[in-house]
Design an enzyme around this catalytic site. Structure first.
Site, PDB file in Angstrom:
ATOM      1  N   ASP A   1      22.828  41.626  30.678  1.00  0.00           N
ATOM      2  CA  ASP A   1      23.600  40.562  30.046  1.00  0.00           C
ATOM      3  C   ASP A   1      22.848  40.087  28.817  1.00  0.00           C
ATOM      4  O   ASP A   1      21.623  40.209  28.747  1.00  0.00           O
ATOM      5  CB  ASP A   1      23.789  39.393  31.028  1.00  0.00           C
TER       6      ASP A   1
ATOM      7  N   PHE B   1      40.098  44.125  41.179  1.00  0.00           N
ATOM      8  CA  PHE B   1      41.123  43.196  41.686  1.00  0.00           C
ATOM      9  C   PHE B   1      40.525  42.050  42.489  1.00  0.00           C
ATOM     10  O   PHE B   1      41.225  41.399  43.259  1.00  0.00           O
ATOM     11  CB  PHE B   1      42.114  43.964  42.574  1.00  0.00           C
TER      12      PHE B   1
ATOM     13  N   GLU C   1      38.318  35.353  43.435  1.00  0.00           N
ATOM     14  CA  GLU C   1      37.218  34.414  43.603  1.00  0.00           C
ATOM     15  C   GLU C   1      37.329  33.823  45.011  1.00  0.00           C
ATOM     16  O   GLU C   1      38.421  33.636  45.539  1.00  0.00           O
ATOM     17  CB  GLU C   1      37.295  33.317  42.543  1.00  0.00           C
TER      18      GLU C   1
ATOM     19  N   CYS D   1      42.158  34.238  35.345  1.00  0.00           N
ATOM     20  CA  CYS D   1      42.881  35.516  35.271  1.00  0.00           C
ATOM     21  C   CYS D   1      44.382  35.366  35.085  1.00  0.00           C
ATOM     22  O   CYS D   1      44.915  35.713  34.030  1.00  0.00           O
ATOM     23  CB  CYS D   1      42.588  36.345  36.510  1.00  0.00           C
TER      24      CYS D   1
HETATM   25  C1  UDX Z   1      43.519  36.730  40.793  1.00  0.00           C
HETATM   26  C2  UDX Z   1      44.031  37.957  41.554  1.00  0.00           C
HETATM   27  O1  UDX Z   1      44.475  37.546  42.858  1.00  0.00           O
HETATM   28  C3  UDX Z   1      42.932  39.006  41.659  1.00  0.00           C
HETATM   29  O2  UDX Z   1      43.434  40.174  42.290  1.00  0.00           O
HETATM   30  C4  UDX Z   1      42.456  39.333  40.255  1.00  0.00           C
HETATM   31  O3  UDX Z   1      41.381  40.266  40.308  1.00  0.00           O
HETATM   32  C5  UDX Z   1      41.996  38.088  39.522  1.00  0.00           C
HETATM   33  O4  UDX Z   1      43.051  37.121  39.515  1.00  0.00           O
HETATM   34  P1  UDX Z   1      41.925  34.656  41.401  1.00  0.00           P
HETATM   35  O5  UDX Z   1      42.048  34.228  39.986  1.00  0.00           O
HETATM   36  O6  UDX Z   1      40.588  34.635  42.073  1.00  0.00           O
HETATM   37  O7  UDX Z   1      42.468  36.162  41.572  1.00  0.00           O
HETATM   38  O8  UDX Z   1      42.897  33.697  42.236  1.00  0.00           O
HETATM   39  P2  UDX Z   1      44.098  33.852  43.263  1.00  0.00           P
HETATM   40  O9  UDX Z   1      43.615  33.755  44.641  1.00  0.00           O
HETATM   41  O10 UDX Z   1      44.954  34.997  42.900  1.00  0.00           O
HETATM   42  O11 UDX Z   1      44.889  32.493  42.934  1.00  0.00           O
HETATM   43  C6  UDX Z   1      45.374  32.227  41.619  1.00  0.00           C
HETATM   44  C7  UDX Z   1      46.054  30.892  41.537  1.00  0.00           C
HETATM   45  O12 UDX Z   1      47.303  30.926  42.176  1.00  0.00           O
HETATM   46  C8  UDX Z   1      45.291  29.726  42.176  1.00  0.00           C
HETATM   47  O13 UDX Z   1      45.328  28.633  41.270  1.00  0.00           O
HETATM   48  C9  UDX Z   1      46.059  29.424  43.431  1.00  0.00           C
HETATM   49  O14 UDX Z   1      45.963  28.079  43.801  1.00  0.00           O
HETATM   50  C10 UDX Z   1      47.475  29.795  43.013  1.00  0.00           C
HETATM   51  N1  UDX Z   1      48.350  30.194  44.131  1.00  0.00           N
HETATM   52  C11 UDX Z   1      48.069  31.303  44.866  1.00  0.00           C
HETATM   53  C12 UDX Z   1      49.505  29.459  44.392  1.00  0.00           C
HETATM   54  O15 UDX Z   1      49.811  28.464  43.720  1.00  0.00           O
HETATM   55  N2  UDX Z   1      50.325  29.877  45.406  1.00  0.00           N
HETATM   56  C13 UDX Z   1      50.071  30.956  46.163  1.00  0.00           C
HETATM   57  O16 UDX Z   1      50.870  31.270  47.056  1.00  0.00           O
HETATM   58  C14 UDX Z   1      48.892  31.700  45.891  1.00  0.00           C
END
Ligand code: UDX
Length: 475
Positions: free
Chosen positions: A67, A190, A193, A301
């Site tokens: 990094d 994929f 977090e 993301c």
């Molecule tokens: C996402 C993808 O899931 C992952 O595969 C990719 O690699 C990176 O982006 P992440 O950003 O860690 O992962 O969060 P995720 O668990 O997908 O949730 C995203 C957002 O959606 C959160 O703010 C969560 O609160 C919201 N969410 C999720 C909802 O509002 N409703 C749901 O049913 C699911």
């Protein structure tokens, strides 16, 4: 046509192999793993890169994490993960103990070390448009190239607009002493977090975008323990591999906005979106995951990926094909405004001088990430309307304080709620779900709660004397 290896059970079924077993298989010298594992470098040690570097070392690879940020490198080298991710500190300790994980800021060392180089740098949204900022991806590729003196594979993991891989191949082959002996592959990531370790060691699938049998063989060697454990692999060309990630994130965002659009319809009709979502979820073609209504999606993301996808599709002349993603984004933004509306209504019509308790700052529970966090956006809007906002989050306080110094922060949920006229649950941490409504009622000025995440038991809260509101449910 894409070849699929290890075709496995559907995503909702349990895989029979735990990641402990994967680790064991990988580090067992008598296993069928190739005699000589490729040496790996991981360029970029943010969320994705640090997790990847640490997990690959635990799996038995000799890994060099790289990094430009010296403080990150020093933290990781001394055993400290510079962000909150359950399970990762333990894995870092294990990797460092094995002697197979080192960190550096020196790209010459990286060029010397790596047989396979993973690019894991960020692709944030550009300041001047909705497109992805490719400065870091192109920069690290250009900077690494002069040190690539022997045959090696560079593998993109970052989320990029389709077509980026072709440009990076050109940059590498024009600038590397090894010329066309340097090949590029794409292997989208994929991981979620909060589940980063699990998703890295036991992903639903791997996607290998390659242009030669040699590149495919390198990737197979670089993921040997996962392949042995039966993780399905989709073999694809470069553009398809680049597209998979944005297509997946767009689908997930669409599913969330779909149920949130239904919440708007529910509010207009007296229907209940939570009952609706439950009823839909039993249809196995629909499924219940990512169908949770509420304040909507945020994070580093989903929001920026759908915007960058719209931008790229328009550049390619297929903007109409993904125009619906503008609606997905708009529905998602409206959730934040509508949450403020409910809080204002509960406050009696105006937020001026009203004390509001905001439970949650992170974009989702089990994370300290506040990028595009719906919770903090709501807190900011409340403050703009004159509310006195007190925020508490179990892990994201430092990040929130830095980004929003104008908000007030409390040391606990109880303290944040003291004398509040409205309590808003904005991130569904387990400790907030577990709050006893009767106890909380004793410290607030008025028992009004807005459940932005459908995380509380409405009947229990109403039973304890609270006025309970949630998006898409009747008052
Ligand atoms: C996402 C993808 O899931 C992952 O595969 C990719 O690699 C990176 O982006 P992440 O950003 O860690 O992962 O969060 P995720 O668990 O997908 O949730 C995203 C957002 O959606 C959160 O703010 C969560 O609160 C919201 N969410 C999720 C909802 O509002 N409703 C749901 O049913 C699911």
């Amino acid at each position: 046509m894409a070849r699929v290896l290890n075709a496995a059970p559907g995503p909702e079924s349990e895989s029979p192999m735990s990641y402990d077993t994967i680790e064991q298989t990988a580090t067992d010298t008598s296993s069928a793993a190739p005699a000589e594992l490729p040496r790996l470098t991981v360029l970029g040690t943010g969320y994705l890169g640090a997790t990847h570097a640490i997990c690959m070392a635990v799996l038995g690879y000799d890994v060099l994490g790289v990094d430009t940020d010296r403080s990150k490198i020093e933290a990781l080298a001394s055993g400290r993960v510079p962000f909150f991710e359950p399970g990762l500190p333990e894995m870092l300790a294990k990797a460092l103990d094995s002697g197979r994980l080192r960190f550096t800021t020196d790209l010459a060392e990286a060029g010397e070390h790596g047989d396979v180089h993973f690019i894991c740098v960020g692709t944030p949204q550009r300041a001047d448009s909705a497109g992805a900022d490719l400065r870091f991806v192109e920069g690290v590729t250009r900077d690494l190239a002069p040190y690539l003196r022997r045959r090696c594979l560079v593998v993109g993991k970052s989320t990029v607009p389709v077509g980026t891989a072709a440009r990076l191949t050109q940059i590498l082959q024009d600038n590397a002493p090894a010329g066309t002996d340097v090949e590029l592959a794409w292997n989208p990531e994929f991981l979620r977090e909060g589940f980063a370790v699990e998703d890295t060691l036991r992903p639903d699938r791997l996607v290998f975008g390659t242009e030669s049998a040699w590149a495919t063989a390198q990737l197979e060697a670089a993921f040997a323990p996962l392949l042995e454990a039966g993780v399905p692999v989709v073999h694809a060309d470069l553009p398809t591999a680049e597209l998979v990630k944005v297509a997946a994130n767009s689908f997930l965002a669409t599913k969330i906005s779909y149920i949130n659009a239904m919440a708007e319809v529910c509010e207009a009709t007296g229907a209940d979106v939570q009952m609706l979502a439950t009823a839909l979820s039993f249809d196995s073609r629909i499924g219940g995951r990512f169908l949770k209504p509420g304040l909507g999606f945020g994070g580093g993301c989903l929001p920026k990926d759908i915007r960058a996808f719209i931008h790229r599709a328009e550049e390619l002349g297929v903007g109409k094909s993904v125009a619906f993603l503008r609606q997905v984004d708009a529905i998602n933004r409206r959730r934040r405004e509508r949450t403020v509306d409910l809080i204002r209504e509960e406050a009696g019509g105006s937020l001026e001088g009203v004390r509001v308790c905001c439970l949650g700052a992170a974009f989702k529970p089990n994370s300290d990430d506040i990028r595009d966090a719906p919770a903090l956006d709501v807190a900011r809007m409340l403050k703009q309307e004159g509310a006195i906002v007190s925020v508490y989050d179990p892990e994201a306080m430092d990040n929130a304080r830095r980004a929003y110094p104008e908000l007030t922060y409390a040391d606990s949920a109880m303290e944040a709620a003291r004398d509040a006229r409205v309590v808003a649950l904005l991130t569904e941490w387990e400790q907030f779900r577990a709050i006893d409504p009767a106890t909380l009622a004793d410290v607030v000025a008025q028992p009004h709660v807005v459940d932005g995440r459908h995380a509380l038991d409405a009947a229990a809260w109403r039973g304890a004397g609270w006025s309970y509101r949630a998006l898409g449910r009747t008052a």
